[in-house]
Design an enzyme around this catalytic site. Structure first.
Site, short mmCIF file in Angstrom:
data_model
loop_
_atom_site.label_atom_id
_atom_site.label_comp_id
_atom_site.label_asym_id
_atom_site.label_seq_id
_atom_site.Cartn_x
_atom_site.Cartn_y
_atom_site.Cartn_z
N ASP A 221 -32.73 15.40 14.86
CA ASP A 221 -31.47 16.09 14.62
C ASP A 221 -31.68 17.07 13.48
O ASP A 221 -32.35 16.75 12.50
CB ASP A 221 -30.36 15.08 14.26
CG ASP A 221 -28.98 15.62 14.60
OD1 ASP A 221 -28.29 15.00 15.43
OD2 ASP A 221 -28.60 16.67 14.04
N CYS B 251 -14.79 14.20 26.37
CA CYS B 251 -15.38 14.60 27.66
C CYS B 251 -14.39 15.16 28.66
O CYS B 251 -14.53 16.29 29.10
CB CYS B 251 -16.10 13.41 28.28
SG CYS B 251 -17.57 12.96 27.36
N PHE C 28 -9.15 3.01 36.03
CA PHE C 28 -8.65 4.36 35.71
C PHE C 28 -7.34 4.67 36.42
O PHE C 28 -7.08 5.80 36.80
CB PHE C 28 -9.74 5.43 35.96
CG PHE C 28 -10.71 5.47 34.81
CD1 PHE C 28 -11.54 4.39 34.55
CD2 PHE C 28 -10.74 6.54 33.94
CE1 PHE C 28 -12.38 4.38 33.46
CE2 PHE C 28 -11.58 6.54 32.85
CZ PHE C 28 -12.41 5.45 32.61
C1 UDX Z 1 -15.47 9.45 29.79
C2 UDX Z 1 -16.10 8.90 31.09
O1 UDX Z 1 -15.45 7.66 31.44
C3 UDX Z 1 -17.58 8.68 30.91
O2 UDX Z 1 -18.15 8.24 32.15
C4 UDX Z 1 -18.22 9.99 30.47
O3 UDX Z 1 -19.61 9.80 30.24
C5 UDX Z 1 -17.56 10.52 29.22
O4 UDX Z 1 -16.14 10.65 29.45
P1 UDX Z 1 -14.74 8.45 27.42
O5 UDX Z 1 -14.20 9.82 27.15
O6 UDX Z 1 -15.57 7.78 26.39
O7 UDX Z 1 -15.62 8.48 28.77
O8 UDX Z 1 -13.49 7.48 27.67
P2 UDX Z 1 -12.70 6.89 28.91
O9 UDX Z 1 -12.66 5.42 28.79
O10 UDX Z 1 -13.18 7.44 30.19
O11 UDX Z 1 -11.21 7.43 28.61
C6 UDX Z 1 -10.92 8.82 28.63
C7 UDX Z 1 -9.43 9.04 28.44
O12 UDX Z 1 -8.71 8.62 29.58
C8 UDX Z 1 -8.83 8.27 27.27
O13 UDX Z 1 -7.90 9.11 26.60
C9 UDX Z 1 -8.12 7.10 27.91
O14 UDX Z 1 -7.04 6.61 27.17
C10 UDX Z 1 -7.65 7.74 29.21
N1 UDX Z 1 -7.44 6.76 30.29
C11 UDX Z 1 -8.50 6.09 30.83
C12 UDX Z 1 -6.16 6.55 30.77
O15 UDX Z 1 -5.18 7.14 30.30
N2 UDX Z 1 -5.99 5.66 31.80
C13 UDX Z 1 -7.01 4.99 32.37
O16 UDX Z 1 -6.78 4.22 33.31
C14 UDX Z 1 -8.31 5.21 31.86
#
Ligand code: UDX
Length: 463
Positions: free
Chosen positions: A30, A263, A252
């Site tokens: 890094d 992401c 989800f």
């Molecule tokens: C996401 C993808 O899941 C992962 O595969 C990718 O590599 C990176 O992006 P992350 O951003 O760490 O991962 O979190 P994630 O658990 O996916 O949640 C993303 C957002 O969606 C959060 O704000 C969460 O609160 C929201 N969410 C998730 C919901 O509102 N409802 C759900 O059922 C699931």
């Protein structure tokens, strides 16, 4: 096998530590000398459960080292992973590839022997071609391959996600690169995860398609939740019943305040721009992006309505501010527009988050927030409490104690942590997402004009 991991952010640090744990020799590189210095002292720059122990164990075993000098890391490396950030570029929604290209240029200057350069960073379709061209121009003498192997780990469960993936995606047209990457992933794939070999562009697109589909699923259930509210249905029942159909799947499908994080927001936008660049319109994704943005901004209306139409001078407690539990990441968290707008409307804000405070405090939206070390202290004397992040510890909150400590026993739960009947029985007026409102027996929970709820407020305590 020796692996170089360029970038020690979420993906780079977790992947590097997991590869080392799988008995590879990993050097994390890094440019940020401060970060490398902290890692040398055993400090982990991010909050990720289990990561400190994993890094410590592999550093102690001599399999994981860190440096700021790429040239020192390269000799003997067969796989060089790019795990640098690809944030949104300015306001246009394109992915900013400057970190990727600057790492690539440094690589082109420093590589002496064949290696496969693998993008783990989420990049637009066609980026692998651009990386290859860039290196070939600078180093026509060099033997190398460029592959794509996107990472699907989630923050908060990153180690388990990396170590037990549903699938491993490898995009390359080179047999040599494929053989190296098969060896890199073999220890992780041992438990049955398939390694899917495909073209580089297919691999790049797989990551965007997966994230866009998950964002769509969440946005879909959020819209159904709004409809549930209008007709008195319960979105948790609907979601569970719908999700038991294996063609749909239950994950989800949890309704909430809109997706955030590092992401989904950036990748859905970048996918739109990437589609446009190739003349492909992605109308569903376009709608998902705008519906989700609007949703996050509109959450504040629920709070204002529940408070009887104004929050001016009201004390509102925010419970949880990170974009999801088990992380200190605040990026694109729904809490940001909520805190900002409540502040602008004259609310007095208090807040509690198990780990998010330090990062949140740096954001202007939280400038005037009164922080507390436990949730009950944050809600003390509040006119409303709002659950924004479903931290596990909130599930164990004593609802009756909450109701007793608040000036007005009003709980707005944007994550459906509690059962409405339990909250009402504890003396709380309770509003959640996509479920019928609930209030203690005898309270008048009449619908006001425009669907506004009139909450029975306690008489102000006499001075
Ligand atoms: C996401 C993808 O899941 C992962 O595969 C990718 O590599 C990176 O992006 P992350 O951003 O760490 O991962 O979190 P994630 O658990 O996916 O949640 C993303 C957002 O969606 C959060 O704000 C969460 O609160 C929201 N969410 C998730 C919901 O509102 N409802 C759900 O059922 C699931």
């Amino acid at each position: 096998m020796k692996i170089v991991m360029i970038g020690t952010g979420y993906v780079g640090l977790v992947s590097g530590a997991c590869f080392a744990d799988a008995r590879h020799e990993v050097v994390g590189v890094d440019r940020d000398a401060g970060k490398i210095d902290r890692l040398h002292h055993g400090e982990i720059p991010i909050h990720e459960p289990g990561l400190d122990a994993l890094v410590a164990a592999n550093v102690a075993a001599g399999r994981l080292t860190f440096t700021t000098e790429l040239a020192e890391a390269l000799p003997g490396a067969e796989a060089i992973f790019l795990a640098v950030g690809t944030p949104t570029r300015g306001e246009d929604g394109h992915a900013d590839l400057s970190y990727v290209f600057s790492a690539v240029d440094e690589l082109a200057g420093g590589m002496t022997d064949y290696a496969v350069i693998v993008s783990k960073s989420t990049v637009p379709v066609g980026t692998g071609d651009r990386i290859e061209e860039r290196i070939r121009q600078r180093r026509p003498d060099l033997a190398f391959d460029v592959a794509s192997s996107p990472e699907f780990l989630r923050e908060g469960s990153a180690i388990a996600d990396f170590a037990n993936p549903d699938r491993i995606v490898v995009g390359t047209g080179s047999e040599r690169a494929a053989a190296i990457l098969r060896a890199v992933y073999q220890p992780i794939a041992r438990d049955g995860a398939p390694i899917l070999f495909m073209s580089r562009r297919s691999a790049e697109l797989t990551k965007y398609a997966a994230n866009a589909f998950l964002a769509t699923k969440i946005t879909f259930i959020n819209e159904i939740a709004d409809f549930c509210e209008k007709v008195g249905a319960d979105v948790d029942d609907v979601s569970r019943a719908v999700g038991l159909d294996p063609r749909i799947g239950g994950r989800f499908l949890q309704a909430g305040p809109g997706y955030g994080g590092s992401c989904f927001p950036k990748d859905t936008l970048a996918l739109l721009r990437n589609g446009e660049a190739f003349g492909s319109t992605l109308q569903i994704v376009e709608t998902v992006v705008s519906v989700n943005e609007r949703r996050k901004r509109q959450m504040v209306n629920r709070i204002v309505d529940a408070c009887g139409g104004s929050v001016a001078g009201r004390r509102i407690a925010l419970l949880g501010v990170t974009f999801k539990p088990n992380t200190d990441d605040m990026r694109e968290s729904p809490s940001i527009p909520i805190a900002r707008q409540l502040g602008e409307l004259g609310a007095r804000l208090s807040a509690y988050d198990p780990v998010g405070r330090a990062r949140a405090m740096q954001l202007p939206a939280f400038a005037a927030v009164d922080w507390h070390d436990d949730p009950l202290a944050a809600i003390d004397g509040a006119d409303a409490a709002v659950i924004i992040t479903e931290w596990d510890e909130f599930r164990h909150l004593d609802l009756a104690a909450m109701a007793a400590r608040m000036a007005q026993p009003l709980l707005i739960d944007l994550r459906n942590v509690f059962r409405p009947d339990a909250a009402a029985a504890a003396g709380l007026t309770y509003l959640s997402i996509g479920r019928p409102r609930a209030a203690p027996a005898g309270a008048d929970l009449a619908d006001g004009p425009d669907g506004m709820v009139s909450i029975p407020h306690r008489a102000p305590a006499s001075a």
